[in-house]
Scaffold this active site. Structure first.
Site, PDB file in Angstrom:
ATOM      1  N   SER A 254      -6.796  11.998   1.982  1.00  0.00           N
ATOM      2  CA  SER A 254      -5.819  10.915   1.879  1.00  0.00           C
ATOM      3  C   SER A 254      -6.443   9.719   1.179  1.00  0.00           C
ATOM      4  CB  SER A 254      -5.343  10.515   3.277  1.00  0.00           C
ATOM      5  OG  SER A 254      -6.436   9.931   3.966  1.00  0.00           O
ATOM      6  N   LYS A 255      -5.626   8.716   0.975  1.00  0.00           N
ATOM      7  CA  LYS A 255      -6.023   7.503   0.242  1.00  0.00           C
ATOM      8  C   LYS A 255      -7.390   6.960   0.674  1.00  0.00           C
ATOM      9  CE  LYS A 255      -2.491   6.090  -2.450  1.00  0.00           C
ATOM     10  NZ  LYS A 255      -2.863   7.140  -3.406  1.00  0.00           N
ATOM     11  N   ARG A 256      -7.663   7.047   1.970  1.00  0.00           N
ATOM     12  CA  ARG A 256      -8.912   6.428   2.409  1.00  0.00           C
ATOM     13  C   ARG A 256     -10.147   7.180   1.892  1.00  0.00           C
ATOM     14  NH1 ARG A 256     -10.935   8.740   7.121  1.00  0.00           N
ATOM     15  NH2 ARG A 256      -9.615  10.453   7.785  1.00  0.00           N
TER      16      ARG A 256
END
Ligand code: GLU
Length: 493
Positions: A254-256
């Site tokens: 994911s984005k993180r």
């Protein structure tokens, strides 16, 4: 259907920039079709109107095109099974006809339960430690009564309440689902749009999709779909649920974890060929050693049987390595055209002079082995494409030297450079090495200062070759500027 050439599809919902995981799944469906002389279709699943994001369809198509994936039918191309957008198919009554059939055969029913009742039901179920799901409240009610009760009805599918649903997945083998654990799900929403389940089944059938290759996260939907096919008296396609992609910390990518969309990887300087190769290895392998595959080889070798059941791990370092490999192996002309395509993605302050092929032809061979992404080329070559280079005067002063000795060395360099003729890398190197010797400083000290003076960077392409490209006049100009900078610096410090 299964004896003819395969038809596979990618059925994205246009809800934002496509995630690499979705694109990897699309690649598998595409490869399977291409490997078997079949067709690859794009169908846009936009029935969830609340989640639509403007521009998402373009992003999806652009991401695929950038990777070199071509489709045979799709929203932009048409085809004989169109339209290829579910919102357009809905207007044609394709889904409502299926709903009518199911209602008529007693396989579906109207439900007028209010959202308050459903909320309450969920709460009660959660308190009792039961999984959430519709309790069948309207299933046995009289249809007329339900229709009279509310103007906001939905239609639910009447799931078989007993037995098991059996299905064979190409990747996962035989799977059984307990029917009693699956609730009566909505197939037609109150806004008149079908849900994903219904539209997906109706369209895969109508578009004669032979193999549904999709992400593992849709596995729980499989028994619903199988029962819908049965209730509509349709033959289900062959299913293959491909593994999800995890980040290196084994959580969902994911984005993180950094970039997750093709667009981001593209603007971080990855090559489409490297990206395609890398993504294919997320869940598929030919053997336990081969890592580099051209598009042609992928099409030749891909087989769905060699797609693994276990999750794939997205290793950014491996991607970087692979990209570096592709850059090193590129023809100079291809690398130049990749750089030119990438030019607008460099940070705005990188260049202020338009690139020319001549300059790129001179400099690209010098950096080809030194960069792992196109982005890394920016600071290495900007001295050639900038009106003035900027750096802190302090950087000119190398270890064990001071302002005065650096100015002295630069002035001597000027004299040597002026006399270096022809101004070729090997001559420049010879004269500068002699000079370092004469000044009793290490060659590295002299070259370090010169590198900053002429490129503004501590790390640059090989110095002498760079100076040759920069040319004698500009080199002299830069050294003079460096001396001026140091004079001012010396006055202040
Ligand atoms: N629209 C679904 C998605 O966004 C498609 C799932 C499927 O391939 O059946 O992923």
């Amino acid at each position: 259907m299964n004896n003819t050439t395969p038809r596979t599809r990618f059925a994205p919902s246009p809800t934002g920039e496509p995630h690499v995981g979705n694109i990897r799944t699309a690649i598998f469906a595409w490869l399977f079709a291409k490997a078997n002389n079949g067709s690859f279709i794009i169908r846009i699943e936009d029935t969830d109107q609340a989640r639509l994001v403007e521009g998402a369809i373009d992003s999806i198509l652009q991401s695929l095109s950038w990777l070199g994936i071509n489709w045979d039918e799709g929203p932009d191309k048409g085809g004989k099974y169109g339209p290829y957008m579910q919102s357009e198919r809905q207007k044609l009554g394709i889904y409502s006809r299926a709903v009518e059939t199911l209602l008529k055969n007693g396989k579906a029913y109207y439900c007028s339960c209010s959202s308050e009742r459903l909320d309450q039901l969920r709460k009660t179920q959660s308190k009792a430690g039961k999984p959430p799901g519709y309790d069948g409240y309207c299933r046995n009610k009289d249809e007329k009564q339900v229709l009279d009760e509310s103007v906001q009805q939905v239609v639910r599918f009447a799931m078989p309440q007993l037995g098991v649903t059996k299905v064979t997945d190409t990747i996962r083998g035989n799977i059984e689902f307990e029917n009693s654990l699956i609730d009566d799900f909505v197939i037609l929403k109150s806004d008149g749009f079908p849900t994903y389940h219904l539209a997906n089944v109706v369209d895969d059938n109508a578009m004669e999709i032979s193999h549904v290759i999709r992400a593992e996260e849709w596995l729980p939907s499989l028994p619903r779909h199988i029962n819908l096919y049965k209730a509509l008296e349709l033959e289900p396609p062959i299913f293959a649920h491909v593994p999800i992609i995890l980040a290196s910390d084994r959580t969902k990518l994911s984005k993180r974890h950094g970039a997750t969309s093709i667009k981001e990887f593209r603007s971080n300087g990855y090559l489409p060929s490297a990206m395609l190769n890398f993504l294919c290895l997320l869940g598929w392998s030919l053997d336990d050693k081969t890592e580099i595959f051209s598009e042609k080889e992928l099409i030749n070798y891909f087989s769905i049987e060699r797609v693994s059941k276990s999750s794939a791990v997205f290793d950014n370092q491996k991607l970087e390595w692979m990209n570096g490999y592709y850059i090193r192996e590129s023809d100079i002309s291809d690398l130049i055209s990749n750089l030119l395509n990438y030019w607008d993605d460099f940070p705005v302050e990188t260049f202020d002079i338009e690139p020319t092929t001549a300059k790129l032809e001179a400099v690209v061979p010098l950096i080809q082995d030194r960069i792992k992404t196109l982005q890394e080329a920016g600071p290495m070559i900007n001295f050639l494409f900038s009106k003035g280079i900027s750096y802190d005067a302090e950087l000119l002063i190398q270890k064990k030297m001071d302002c005065k000795s650096t100015i002295g060395a630069l002035n001597e360099t000027l004299r040597v450079i002026e006399k270096t003729d022809p101004f070729k890398a090997s001559n420049i190197e010879d004269s500068l090495r002699l000079l370092a010797d004469r000044l009793s400083i290490k060659p590295g000290q002299l070259f370090g200062t010169l590198r900053i003076a002429t490129t503004g960077q501590r790390v640059s392409p090989p110095l002498f070759e760079s100076l040759e490209i920069i040319g004698k006049d500009t080199t002299i100009e830069s050294i003079n500027l460096a001396v001026q900078k140091l004079n001012t610096y010396g006055d202040v410090n």
